[in-house]
Design a protein around this motif. Sequence first.
Motif, PDB file in Angstrom:
ATOM      1  N   MET A  24       0.772  -1.110  -0.226  1.00 15.23           N
ATOM      2  CA  MET A  24       0.166   0.058  -0.031  1.00 15.23           C
ATOM      3  C   MET A  24       0.772   1.124  -0.169  1.00 15.23           C
ATOM      4  O   MET A  24       0.450   2.120  -0.673  1.00 15.23           O
ATOM      5  CB  MET A  24      -1.106   0.153   1.106  1.00 15.23           C
ATOM      6  CG  MET A  24      -1.883  -1.068   1.165  1.00 15.23           C
ATOM      7  SD  MET A  24      -3.062  -1.175   2.756  1.00 15.23           S
ATOM      8  CE  MET A  24      -3.879   0.270   2.611  1.00 15.23           C
ATOM      9  N   VAL A  48       2.196   1.712  -3.589  1.00 14.47           N
ATOM     10  CA  VAL A  48       1.219   2.315  -4.331  1.00 14.47           C
ATOM     11  C   VAL A  48       0.982   3.882  -4.110  1.00 14.47           C
ATOM     12  O   VAL A  48       0.852   4.471  -4.983  1.00 14.47           O
ATOM     13  CB  VAL A  48      -0.154   1.670  -4.033  1.00 14.47           C
ATOM     14  CG1 VAL A  48      -1.298   2.357  -5.012  1.00 14.47           C
ATOM     15  CG2 VAL A  48       0.078   0.024  -4.410  1.00 14.47           C
ATOM     16  N   PHE A  49       1.033   4.002  -2.845  1.00 13.39           N
ATOM     17  CA  PHE A  49       0.735   5.533  -2.574  1.00 13.39           C
ATOM     18  C   PHE A  49       1.963   6.525  -3.206  1.00 13.39           C
ATOM     19  O   PHE A  49       1.920   7.366  -3.506  1.00 13.39           O
ATOM     20  CB  PHE A  49       0.822   5.675  -0.903  1.00 13.39           C
ATOM     21  CG  PHE A  49       0.758   7.174  -0.732  1.00 13.39           C
ATOM     22  CD1 PHE A  49      -0.391   7.888  -0.415  1.00 13.39           C
ATOM     23  CD2 PHE A  49       1.973   7.844   0.027  1.00 13.39           C
ATOM     24  CE1 PHE A  49      -0.507   9.236  -0.101  1.00 13.39           C
ATOM     25  CE2 PHE A  49       1.943   9.189   0.116  1.00 13.39           C
ATOM     26  CZ  PHE A  49       0.602   9.922   0.448  1.00 13.39           C
ATOM     27  N   MET A  84      -5.138   1.977  -3.272  1.00 16.68           N
ATOM     28  CA  MET A  84      -4.189   1.514  -2.112  1.00 16.68           C
ATOM     29  C   MET A  84      -4.866   0.211  -1.465  1.00 16.68           C
ATOM     30  O   MET A  84      -4.278  -0.710  -1.032  1.00 16.68           O
ATOM     31  CB  MET A  84      -4.069   2.509  -1.290  1.00 16.68           C
ATOM     32  CG  MET A  84      -3.350   3.693  -1.773  1.00 16.68           C
ATOM     33  SD  MET A  84      -2.952   5.025  -0.511  1.00 16.68           S
ATOM     34  CE  MET A  84      -2.373   4.252   0.923  1.00 16.68           C
TER      35      MET A  84
END
Length: 663
Positions: free
Chosen positions: A332, A335-336, A384
């Motif tokens: 996550m 992805v951020f 996310m």
Amino acid sequence: HWAALGSRTRDLVRLTWEVQTALFDNTPVGGAGNTLRLVPSLNPFALEEARTPEENPQPWLAWQAVLEASLRETLAEYPHEEILGVRKAFREAAEAYQDRTAPNRAERFSAAMKNFTHSVRRLGEAINQDRQKLPVRKLDKAAFQATQYPPLGATDLEVHYNQLDPFRAGWIGYLAAAVGFALSFGRLRRPMFWLSMTLLGIAQFFILYGLGLRYAITGWAPVTNMFETVVFTALTVGMMGWLLALWPLLGPGLRTAWKWTAWPIPWQRADAPELPSSPSAENAEALGVPSSQKSLPTPETGGTVGKENPILSPRSAAIARWVLTPLRIVLMAGVFCGLTQVHYGEGEGYTVVSLTPRIERGGSLTANDLAAWLAGWAFLLGSMWYAPRALLAALGSIGITPMLWFRQGVREACQQAAARKAYAFSGAVMGLIGALLAYYAPPTVLDKSIGSLRPVLRDNFWLTAHVLTITASYGAGALALALGNLALFHYLFGRYQPIPSEFPEGPSEASESPRPIRRAPPACRPLAQYIYRSMQVAVLLLAAGTLLGALWADVAWGRFWGWDAKEVWALISLLVYMAVLHGRYIGWFGDFGLAVFSVLGATSILMAWYGVNYVLDVGLHSYGRGTGGLGVVLGVVAANWLFLGAAAVRYYLETRIRKSITS
């Protein structure tokens, strides 16, 4: 004044540089000529980042200049030794070709051409070294890389692509699979089904391999023109039919892996009710489901839905969730960072999602900027949450699925997969139509050549995210259309079943009583469920693709939504499918209505896909425009609607409640 003088001086230097080679360039002004260009030029203005389209400096040297221009004046800056070598090799090749009486003419010409190609390569490589020393104010690295002389073997991949002709193998595979599915009945039903599934997978492999080759050759996502989108739709419709048919084999492993990747602490109570994913039982009667079949398993749900045979105990599954949670959090975070910190696109680029609203200098926050910012945050949060879990679940299912097969067996799952043949058959038929259309359509309609890319498409992130998603939704709509037409075939030519009347007769002979009504052919019921599932996929992809397209429009054109013709018809297509799913769910219509609306939904997609670009020819989506094929498209659409009308007439005559009065 000094700034203006400096700008005029720069323009004078540029024009002086370019006029030297202009006499050897027969390209007409404002048009595409037939000038042969084999080596890059030493024009420094062609490599500047601040060049304008009006200047249009040429980064390649005309072939006539290489052969005929003066080495002291026009080609003074170029490597003379290599140029003389090229000229000598060219003369030798020309003499060998023109000497038609020589007994060894073919051998001489072949050897001379090999020497000629080597000499041209030596010249191009020498110019590459000199270009690095050019007095360029600010080098355009992308232009420099794109105009470098290619290394040895640079065209081998394109030669392999043309020789293999993967899209031809693709439509042949689709044809073989469709024929195999049509012949899978009787004793040959199961072996022909699995043979056809294998052929369908092979056809998808060749199409996917062809698109991969185009990507490797160009460096662009293979959906930059109408030809590639048609091919990609042929791939997705076949793949969706293939996967949905195999869902009894693949679904349990994916569902188990999805559960294992959940958060270890549930967000809702364990006894909380789940939302239904199909029409509710309360509306079953309105949808035409006989009361005797409401609780029976169907080919869509499968007969082993309620069977529990977990690989891990509840305690072990909980431990697995705790172990996978840190990895999911790391993904996550990745992805951020990828969406908010990494820059994409031309020049300095941009971040996919801006953490703060974009406000022009000296301006204020507009509704367009606010909408783009909110949609970007929605995309960020959704990515996310979903992308890391989906990745972990997909990887985990690779090991979980064989374990489930070993523990539960595959016989029943294979029987359920064979019962869902309509999915695969429809995918093969629509994939065949799309592949044939892309392969044999005239170049004026679908140009399959590999050419230059328009500037608006030189954004690999949004090109991949938006165009692939929206085109995949066309594949889901095409699958629903094929299933709908298969259902309409049964409605038109199938055998309707008489059922006893549910209304009691009156007390007297003179009272009105309905005659026995007929029920639709049995095959229509599972087909309606398949259509419903395909439409769900279409709605999901259409919604995601439309949102991603709006975010791309904000980057490419500076506005989130502008009611462009393409945008309007994409929204109309989404609303049509959403209305159909809603109407089906609450019982506005039954199985026959789903078949009808599958044609309506596909027609709206065809208008958004073909009609806007080829008929209306308006809007900013100019990269997808084309001409031709209108008569054929209108004929196919009209024939489909006539077929639907004929099926509707028979359905009405067979299923209406007819009353008679006896005396």
